[in-house]
Write an enzyme that holds these catalytic residues in place. Structure first.
Site, PDB file in Angstrom:
ATOM      1  N   ASP A   1      18.470 -25.129 -29.957  1.00 58.53           N
ATOM      2  CA  ASP A   1      18.095 -25.282 -31.378  1.00 58.53           C
ATOM      3  C   ASP A   1      19.342 -25.353 -32.263  1.00 58.53           C
ATOM      4  OD1 ASP A   1      16.296 -25.572 -33.452  1.00 58.53           O
ATOM      5  OD2 ASP A   1      16.007 -23.417 -33.733  1.00 58.53           O
TER       6      ASP A   1
ATOM      7  N   ARG B   1      20.608 -36.180 -39.194  1.00 56.07           N
ATOM      8  CA  ARG B   1      20.062 -35.303 -38.149  1.00 56.07           C
ATOM      9  C   ARG B   1      20.211 -35.937 -36.755  1.00 56.07           C
ATOM     10  NH1 ARG B   1      16.808 -31.064 -39.329  1.00 56.07           N
ATOM     11  NH2 ARG B   1      15.749 -31.291 -37.335  1.00 56.07           N
TER      12      ARG B   1
ATOM     13  N   ASN C   1       6.886 -30.675 -32.150  1.00 61.23           N
ATOM     14  CA  ASN C   1       7.901 -31.617 -32.662  1.00 61.23           C
ATOM     15  C   ASN C   1       7.340 -33.015 -32.909  1.00 61.23           C
ATOM     16  OD1 ASN C   1      10.608 -30.123 -30.708  1.00 61.23           O
ATOM     17  ND2 ASN C   1      10.099 -29.767 -32.847  1.00 61.23           N
TER      18      ASN C   1
ATOM     19  N   SER D   1       8.907 -19.955 -30.161  1.00 65.77           N
ATOM     20  CA  SER D   1       8.440 -21.312 -30.462  1.00 65.77           C
ATOM     21  C   SER D   1       7.629 -21.960 -29.331  1.00 65.77           C
ATOM     22  CB  SER D   1       9.616 -22.215 -30.855  1.00 65.77           C
ATOM     23  OG  SER D   1      10.310 -21.688 -31.947  1.00 65.77           O
TER      24      SER D   1
ATOM     25  N   GLU E   1      15.229 -11.604 -19.646  1.00 67.27           N
ATOM     26  CA  GLU E   1      16.137 -11.041 -20.654  1.00 67.27           C
ATOM     27  C   GLU E   1      16.355 -12.088 -21.747  1.00 67.27           C
ATOM     28  OE1 GLU E   1      17.252  -7.956 -20.757  1.00 67.27           O
ATOM     29  OE2 GLU E   1      16.244  -7.491 -18.863  1.00 67.27           O
TER      30      GLU E   1
HETATM   31  C1  IPE Z   1      12.083 -25.463 -30.671  1.00 62.96           C
HETATM   32  O1  IPE Z   1      12.839 -25.773 -31.789  1.00 62.96           O
HETATM   33  C2  IPE Z   1      11.888 -26.674 -29.843  1.00 62.96           C
HETATM   34  C3  IPE Z   1      13.102 -27.223 -29.276  1.00 62.96           C
HETATM   35  C4  IPE Z   1      14.310 -26.702 -29.283  1.00 62.96           C
HETATM   36  C5  IPE Z   1      12.917 -28.467 -28.611  1.00 62.96           C
HETATM   37  P1  IPE Z   1      12.175 -26.020 -33.209  1.00 62.96           P
HETATM   38  O2  IPE Z   1      13.296 -26.213 -34.161  1.00 62.96           O
HETATM   39  O3  IPE Z   1      11.170 -27.083 -33.148  1.00 62.96           O
HETATM   40  O4  IPE Z   1      11.450 -24.627 -33.461  1.00 62.96           O
HETATM   41  P2  IPE Z   1      10.839 -23.986 -34.784  1.00 62.96           P
HETATM   42  O5  IPE Z   1       9.770 -24.892 -35.263  1.00 62.96           O
HETATM   43  O6  IPE Z   1      11.942 -23.840 -35.772  1.00 62.96           O
HETATM   44  O7  IPE Z   1      10.324 -22.652 -34.341  1.00 62.96           O
HETATM   45  C1  IPE Z   2      16.620 -28.741 -31.788  1.00 64.43           C
HETATM   46  O1  IPE Z   2      17.302 -28.889 -32.983  1.00 64.43           O
HETATM   47  C2  IPE Z   2      16.253 -30.051 -31.169  1.00 64.43           C
HETATM   48  C3  IPE Z   2      14.836 -30.416 -31.293  1.00 64.43           C
HETATM   49  C4  IPE Z   2      13.898 -29.652 -31.752  1.00 64.43           C
HETATM   50  C5  IPE Z   2      14.473 -31.740 -30.866  1.00 64.43           C
HETATM   51  P1  IPE Z   2      16.549 -29.022 -34.368  1.00 64.43           P
HETATM   52  O2  IPE Z   2      16.301 -30.469 -34.631  1.00 64.43           O
HETATM   53  O3  IPE Z   2      15.349 -28.157 -34.411  1.00 64.43           O
HETATM   54  O4  IPE Z   2      17.666 -28.473 -35.359  1.00 64.43           O
HETATM   55  P2  IPE Z   2      17.427 -27.553 -36.641  1.00 64.43           P
HETATM   56  O5  IPE Z   2      16.671 -26.349 -36.186  1.00 64.43           O
HETATM   57  O6  IPE Z   2      16.663 -28.386 -37.624  1.00 64.43           O
HETATM   58  O7  IPE Z   2      18.809 -27.232 -37.098  1.00 64.43           O
HETATM   59 MG    MG Z   3      15.056 -26.216 -34.975  1.00 63.47          MG
END
Ligand code: IPE
Ligand code: IPE
Ligand code: MG
Length: 250
Positions: free
Chosen positions: A21, A34, A69, A195, A206
């Site tokens: 993430d 992004r 997503n 998530s 852990e």
């Molecule tokens: C969790 O990340 C899913 C992945 C890393 C693929 P998200 O960024 O989608 O999670 P939330 O919605 O902030 O919990």
């Molecule tokens: C994780 O990074 C990758 C996916 C969920 C595909 P994010 O895209 O959620 O990045 P943030 O959380 O917005 O920084």
């Molecule tokens: Mg994220």
């Protein structure tokens, strides 16, 4: 001393699960789109897979795209699918003896991604050094619901006795039936939530949360997570004394 130098190589976790993430925030902080964060994230995944394999980790299971997503803007979803297509490189798996697997509702993925993905899965199936599993269009609730339906159907058709259902039956009907449960779960990006990831499988895993955005997660960051894991006592419900006695008898 670095964390890498402090690792106990006789106690490397067998299976590490990762919630990758922070790609979006990494990009935003740098004034980038992004999508550029996701490109940098793909490179961090490649490096982490190599580093984990060098350290002796057998299974790495990464959350790349959740069921939830799909609700992101079309532009981001399409960009992620295009990136996935581009980065699915059979050569990397074959050159490094890594088995590639996917868990998730892959019917929802674009056909050309599915085709390339299935080719990598099939041709890398006998690779032995390590297994990289990518969770794509995955969520635990989707996975457990699917398992429940499959088990219910077997009961209905008389193939399975209700009283014979154990937690092992559930394990066997999850997408992860071919792997051990994770020893360590790492979530980058500062959020301290699951998530919808491997909820059943992480019953005794852990948990390790760090603020580092995924594209910045390097070898030392991985070693720090493993070092922290090695400082923990995994008791599985027992007392500390029992665990010590078991270790003495090993
Ligand atoms: C969790 O990340 C899913 C992945 C890393 C693929 P998200 O960024 O989608 O999670 P939330 O919605 O902030 O919990
Ligand atoms: C994780 O990074 C990758 C996916 C969920 C595909 P994010 O895209 O959620 O990045 P943030 O959380 O917005 O920084
Ligand atoms: Mg994220």
């Amino acid at each position: 001393m670095t964390y890498k130098e402090q690792l106990d190589y006789s106690r490397i976790p067998q299976h590490i699960a990762i919630i990758m993430d922070g790609n979006g925030r990494w990009a935003k902080n740098k004034g980038k789109r992004r999508g550029e964060g996701h490109i940098a994230g793909a490179s961090a995944l490649h490096d982490t897979m190599m580093n984990a394999s060098k350290l002796g980790v057998k299974y790495v299971t990464v959350y790349a795209f959740s069921t939830e997503n799909w609700t992101r803007p079309d532009e981001e979803v399409n960009g992620l699918m295009a990136l996935l297509f581009e980065k699915l490189d059979l050569g990397i798996f074959m050159d490094n003896d890594i088995r590639f697997c996917v868990i998730g509702d892959t019917d929802r993925l674009p056909e050309k991604v599915r085709e390339r993905m299935n080719k990598c899965i099939d041709l890398s199936a006998n690779n032995k050094r390590g297994t990289l599993t990518v969770a794509l269009s995955y969520s635990s609730k989707w996975e457990i619901t699917r398992a429940a339906k499959c088990i219910a159907l077997k009961v209905q058709q008389g193939e399975l006795d209700v009283n014979a259902i154990t937690d092992q039956t559930i394990d066997e009907h999850l997408c992860t039936s071919f792997m051990p449960d994770p020893d360590l779960l790492i979530r980058t990006g500062g959020e301290t939530r699951m998530s919808n990831y491997l909820l059943w499988q992480c019953a005794y895993t852990e948990l390790y949360f760090c603020d580092t955005y995924w594209p910045d997660f390097d070898e030392e960051a991985l070693c720090k997570a493993i070092y922290t894991f090695q400082q923990r006592e995994r008791r599985f419900g027992k007392t500390s004394e029992q665990v010590a006695e078991e270790n003495d008898n090993k």
